[in-house]
Enzyme design. Structure first.
Site, PDB file in Angstrom:
ATOM      1  CE  LYS A  63      62.126  12.993  48.539  1.00 22.22           C
ATOM      2  NZ  LYS A  63      62.039  14.437  49.344  1.00 22.22           N
ATOM      3  CG  ASP A  70      54.836   8.975  46.733  1.00 21.35           C
ATOM      4  OD1 ASP A  70      56.313   8.703  46.528  1.00 21.35           O
ATOM      5  OD2 ASP A  70      54.702  10.044  47.155  1.00 21.35           O
ATOM      6  CD1 TRP A  92      55.822  14.228  51.139  1.00 24.29           C
ATOM      7  CD2 TRP A  92      54.995  14.972  49.316  1.00 24.29           C
ATOM      8  NE1 TRP A  92      56.681  15.424  50.979  1.00 24.29           N
ATOM      9  CE2 TRP A  92      56.269  15.761  49.798  1.00 24.29           C
ATOM     10  CE3 TRP A  92      54.825  15.505  47.955  1.00 24.29           C
ATOM     11  CZ2 TRP A  92      56.853  17.187  49.390  1.00 24.29           C
ATOM     12  CZ3 TRP A  92      55.373  16.690  47.384  1.00 24.29           C
ATOM     13  CH2 TRP A  92      56.362  17.217  48.059  1.00 24.29           C
TER      14      TRP A  92
HETATM   15  N1  PMP Z   1      56.352  12.033  47.206  1.00 22.66           N
HETATM   16  C1  PMP Z   1      57.241  12.254  48.547  1.00 22.66           C
HETATM   17  C2  PMP Z   1      56.864  11.336  49.443  1.00 22.66           C
HETATM   18  C3  PMP Z   1      57.897  13.287  48.571  1.00 22.66           C
HETATM   19  O1  PMP Z   1      58.973  13.091  49.500  1.00 22.66           O
HETATM   20  C4  PMP Z   1      58.319  14.004  47.395  1.00 22.66           C
HETATM   21  C5  PMP Z   1      59.620  15.229  47.432  1.00 22.66           C
HETATM   22  N2  PMP Z   1      59.895  15.533  48.696  1.00 22.66           N
HETATM   23  C6  PMP Z   1      57.438  13.939  46.376  1.00 22.66           C
HETATM   24  C7  PMP Z   1      56.437  12.923  46.195  1.00 22.66           C
HETATM   25  C8  PMP Z   1      57.380  14.789  45.312  1.00 22.66           C
HETATM   26  O2  PMP Z   1      58.870  14.666  44.518  1.00 22.66           O
HETATM   27  P1  PMP Z   1      59.236  15.668  43.298  1.00 22.66           P
HETATM   28  O3  PMP Z   1      59.716  16.975  44.082  1.00 22.66           O
HETATM   29  O4  PMP Z   1      60.361  14.943  42.784  1.00 22.66           O
HETATM   30  O5  PMP Z   1      58.084  15.820  42.522  1.00 22.66           O
END
Ligand code: PMP
Length: 381
Positions: A210, A186, A115
């Site tokens: 989450k 993040d 990520w």
């Molecule tokens: N950052 C992290 C650490 C994630 O786990 C996720 C989704 N799994 C995201 C960003 C992206 O989130 P979204 O799908 O809501 O855009």
């Protein structure tokens, strides 16, 4: 479906969703939502049909903001924004707004997994970034801070506090970043599972799916002075924190239903005892699973350096004769599902099993999984 239909013989409610997201809601919140579905807040319509300009919704979004300010002790010097596009939208919004904060016009990115890598790639398309550590061929550890290569006067320092796929979590805020460099984080997957000091950050963002509800919504907590200094003139309004702040997150129709759900979950967190209670629960639940892994004599193997083991996403392999045994992993998933435990398959880039223990997963459900893991090992090793 009636509430009775949701119950299983194990009386844990629904099938247990140990997935990485969209995640399981607390059962109490599901029941509340269900009870008021066709008559939300006395409006005789569902939340999905409610005008964002109504006084009812104004109250909901204000209460949601106040609740998260209470839970995290967010001072007035920070804006709280409820934005569309999930956390992914913030990967570009952050550099669009903040890459030019300092004359260096460079941001430092600490890439510790999938990520943060995605975020760095998005930022690279927008301007200059510096990679704080060399490319890791395997994400299983974080190199020591004294080896980090930081830019002098960076516009900001970026990291991800919990890598959802690789299962790497920081239990601390990096200390080597100079005081006047805003730290941007993040927190999507460990948000509201761990106590932290908001004032140490320039900006924090998290995807709702989450730990506080439905996908599509992201919460952004950001220092107002940085917003005022941001590059807000030359970017589109949807990504401009200034435009979003000035419009109370209602530049266009906001994600009404996810904001409503988020508020319900914030209220639920308060009823549980707030962030401290969530923190303790997270420690206990992850402790149960790591105990099984550590006592398995190498049958279950988690590769992450113990200092960076995630409390919310626990990837592991089932190992026999020194190698991961995919057949046994498949059997594990099948048998888990037979016992009403779903979404345990590891991410395709990592393989194996992944257990996600967000706030909606109870201690009782985690105990059930830990017991299942012990029995599975006994039957198959
Ligand atoms: N950052 C992290 C650490 C994630 O786990 C996720 C989704 N799994 C995201 C960003 C992206 O989130 P979204 O799908 O809501 O855009």
């Amino acid at each position: 479906m009636t509430n009775d239909a949701l119950k299983t013989e194990h009386n844990t409610g629904r099938i247990i969703n140990f997935g990485a997201g969209p995640a399981q809601y607390p059962l109490e919140v599901i029941e509340e939502l269900q009870a008021e579905f066709s008559n939300c807040c006395g409006t005789r319509r569902t939340i999905k049909e409610l005008s964002h300009r109504s006084t009812t919704f104004a109250k909901i979004i204000q209460e949601a903001e106040q609740n998260i300010r209470d839970i995290l002790s967010i001072p007035d010097t920070y804006a709280v924004l409820f934005l569309h596009g999930g956390a992914t939208n913030q990967f570009s919004a952050i550099p669009f707004n903040f890459l030019k904060l300092k004359p260096s016009q460079t941001a430092d990115y600490l890439v510790t997994g999938y990520w943060s890598e995605r975020a760095a790639k998005a930022a690279e398309k927008i301007g200059k970034i510096n990679m704080v550590i060399p490319n890791q061929d395997k994400y299983i550890d974080v190199p020591a801070e004294n080896t980090w290569n930081l830019t002098e006067n960076a516009s900001y320092f970026y990291y991800c506090s919990n890598e959802t796929i690789h299962g790497i979590e920081f239990d601390h805020i990096p200390t080597i970043v100079p005081q006047d460099t805003p730290i941007i984080c993040d927190m999507s997957s460990n948000f509201l599972t761990r106590s932290f000091d908001v004032t140490k950050f320039g900006a924090i963002f998290a995807s709702a799916q989450k730990n506080f509800g439905e996908s599509g919504l992201a919460l952004v907590i950001v220092r107002k002075d940085l917003i005022e200094k941001s590059n807000n003139e030359s970017i589109d309004d949807t990504r401009s924190y200034k435009a979003q702040m000035d419009n109370g997150s209602m530049l266009n129709t906001p994600p009404i239903s996810p904001i409503y759900d988020a508020n319900k979950i914030f209220n639920w967190i308060k009823r549980q005892g707030g962030l401290k209670a969530m923190d303790q629960l997270s420690e206990k639940k992850s402790g149960l699973v790591y105990e099984v892994i550590d006592q398995s004599n190498g049958f279950y193997v988690n590769m992450i350096n113990k200092k960076y083991r995630s409390r919310v996403n626990i990837p592991f392999r089932i190992v026999t004769n020194g190698t991961p045994n995919e057949k046994l992993e498949e059997l594990f998933l099948d048998e888990a599902l037979e016992s009403d435990m779903d979404e345990l398959k590891g991410h395709r880039t990592v393989g194996g099993i992944r257990v996600s223990l967000y706030n909606g997963i109870t201690l009782q459900e985690t105990t059930k999984l830990a017991d299942f893991m012990r029995t599975f090992q006994k039957n198959n090793s």
